[in-house]
Design a protein around this motif. Structure first.
Motif, PDB file in Angstrom:
ATOM      1  N   UNK A  60       0.825  -1.219   0.000  1.00 27.76           N
ATOM      2  CA  UNK A  60       0.000   0.000   0.000  1.00 27.76           C
ATOM      3  C   UNK A  60       0.858   1.267   0.000  1.00 27.76           C
ATOM      4  N   UNK A  61       0.410   2.245  -0.745  1.00 23.18           N
ATOM      5  CA  UNK A  61       1.092   3.541  -0.770  1.00 23.18           C
ATOM      6  C   UNK A  61       0.310   4.592   0.012  1.00 23.18           C
ATOM      7  N   UNK A  62      -0.986   4.360   0.226  1.00 28.01           N
ATOM      8  CA  UNK A  62      -1.827   5.300   0.973  1.00 28.01           C
ATOM      9  C   UNK A  62      -2.831   4.528   1.812  1.00 28.01           C
ATOM     10  N   UNK A  65      -6.765   8.074   4.966  1.00 23.33           N
ATOM     11  CA  UNK A  65      -6.482   9.483   5.258  1.00 23.33           C
ATOM     12  C   UNK A  65      -5.511  10.066   4.242  1.00 23.33           C
ATOM     13  N   UNK A  66      -4.403   9.393   4.010  1.00 19.62           N
ATOM     14  CA  UNK A  66      -3.383   9.929   3.101  1.00 19.62           C
ATOM     15  C   UNK A  66      -3.804   9.828   1.630  1.00 19.62           C
ATOM     16  N   UNK A  67      -4.866   9.085   1.350  1.00 22.74           N
ATOM     17  CA  UNK A  67      -5.433   9.052  -0.008  1.00 22.74           C
ATOM     18  C   UNK A  67      -5.822  10.461  -0.465  1.00 22.74           C
ATOM     19  N   UNK A 131     -10.570  -2.293   2.315  1.00 18.86           N
ATOM     20  CA  UNK A 131     -11.166  -1.693   3.497  1.00 18.86           C
ATOM     21  C   UNK A 131     -10.866  -0.210   3.598  1.00 18.86           C
ATOM     22  N   UNK A 132      -9.616   0.167   3.331  1.00 17.52           N
ATOM     23  CA  UNK A 132      -9.244   1.585   3.380  1.00 17.52           C
ATOM     24  C   UNK A 132      -9.929   2.357   2.246  1.00 17.52           C
ATOM     25  N   UNK A 133      -9.997   1.755   1.085  1.00 14.97           N
ATOM     26  CA  UNK A 133     -10.652   2.415  -0.049  1.00 14.97           C
ATOM     27  C   UNK A 133     -12.125   2.679   0.241  1.00 14.97           C
ATOM     28  N   UNK A 134     -12.803   1.703   0.798  1.00 14.86           N
ATOM     29  CA  UNK A 134     -14.218   1.907   1.102  1.00 14.86           C
ATOM     30  C   UNK A 134     -14.402   2.906   2.231  1.00 14.86           C
ATOM     31  N   UNK A 135     -13.415   3.026   3.113  1.00 16.90           N
ATOM     32  CA  UNK A 135     -13.464   4.062   4.144  1.00 16.90           C
ATOM     33  C   UNK A 135     -13.388   5.453   3.516  1.00 16.90           C
ATOM     34  N   UNK A 170     -12.362  13.558   8.415  1.00 20.05           N
ATOM     35  CA  UNK A 170     -11.981  14.926   8.076  1.00 20.05           C
ATOM     36  C   UNK A 170     -11.027  15.498   9.122  1.00 20.05           C
ATOM     37  N   UNK A 171     -11.246  15.163  10.390  1.00 20.32           N
ATOM     38  CA  UNK A 171     -10.349  15.628  11.444  1.00 20.32           C
ATOM     39  C   UNK A 171      -8.962  15.007  11.290  1.00 20.32           C
ATOM     40  N   UNK A 172      -8.908  13.749  10.866  1.00 25.62           N
ATOM     41  CA  UNK A 172      -7.613  13.111  10.622  1.00 25.62           C
ATOM     42  C   UNK A 172      -6.890  13.780   9.466  1.00 25.62           C
TER      43      UNK A 172
END
Length: 217
Positions: A60-62, A65-67, A131-135, A170-172
């Motif tokens: 993973x590269x992101x 949040x970093x996406x 999972x991160x993408x769907x987040x 958004x806070x992250x």
């Protein structure tokens, strides 16, 4: 995964509930009517479908949040954003646009439910887990749900759970919390520039007010 399903299902339901005559109402996206926003959601649904079937074989590269990166392009000046109103107008009748979104939106929801949350996928030249993408799309879907109902108060609101999750994301991204006095909806609208803060809200924001709006790209 559950939050994505909750946010996405609520968004699809809200679109289906919009009366045809309200497709000509302004949305919460600057310069876009409701019909333009729904056309954009068709593209979002296609993005979900494409990404979920684009496996990656590197680390993973992101993450969720970093996406995101904070864009400097004003709303409406991105070439694809400018194309959306013309695409939306080409549908002619709201029922055709509703049908297309229901078709690809339902498929995207089903595909997400079948996906392995730990699998690696590629999108925008980045790699991240499903999972991160769907987040990422919990935030995206919740913001656009708020855009959809900006001037349609009778339409279904986003679920409280996804509003809270979107605020946390958004806070992250901001690297700091919004004032506890802000509701989740207020934090999202003010934080992304969808609403100008009142004087009291600006005072509560303190130094963060100078960094707003957070334009997500």
């Amino acid at each position: 995964m559950n939050l994505f399903s909750l946010a996405w299902t609520a968004l699809c339901t809200a679109v289906a509930e919009v009366p045809d005559e309200d497709f000509e109402q302004p949305s919460g996206c600057t310069g876009w009517l409701v019909r333009d926003l729904v056309c954009h959601l068709v593209i979002d649904a296609q993005d979900v479908l494409i990404t979920l079937v684009t496996p990656a074989d590197t680390e993973p590269t992101v993450d969720a949040v970093t996406y995101w990166h904070l864009a400097e392009t004003p709303a409406g000046e991105d070439p694809l954003e400018a194309l959306i109103p013309r695409l939306a107008a080409a549908y002619g009748e709201p029922k055709l646009l509703k049908f297309h979104f229901d078709d690809v939106g339902s498929a995207a929801g089903r595909a997400a439910g079948l996906a392995d949350p730990g699998a690696l996928v590629s999108t925008r030249d980045e790699v991240l887990t499903v999972g991160e993408y769907l987040s990422v799309y919990v935030l995206e879907a919740t913001l656009h749900h708020l855009d959809l109902i900006a001037r349609l108060p009778s339409t279904t609101e986003p679920p409280a759970e996804t509003l809270a999750a979107a605020r946390a994301s958004l806070e992250s991204i901001a690297g700091t919390p919004f004032p506890a006095s802000f509701s989740d909806r207020t934090a999202l609208l003010v934080g992304t520039g969808r609403r100008t803060p009142t004087e009291a809200e600006r005072a509560a924001l303190g130094a963060l007010a100078e960094r707003l709006p957070l334009v997500l790209g």
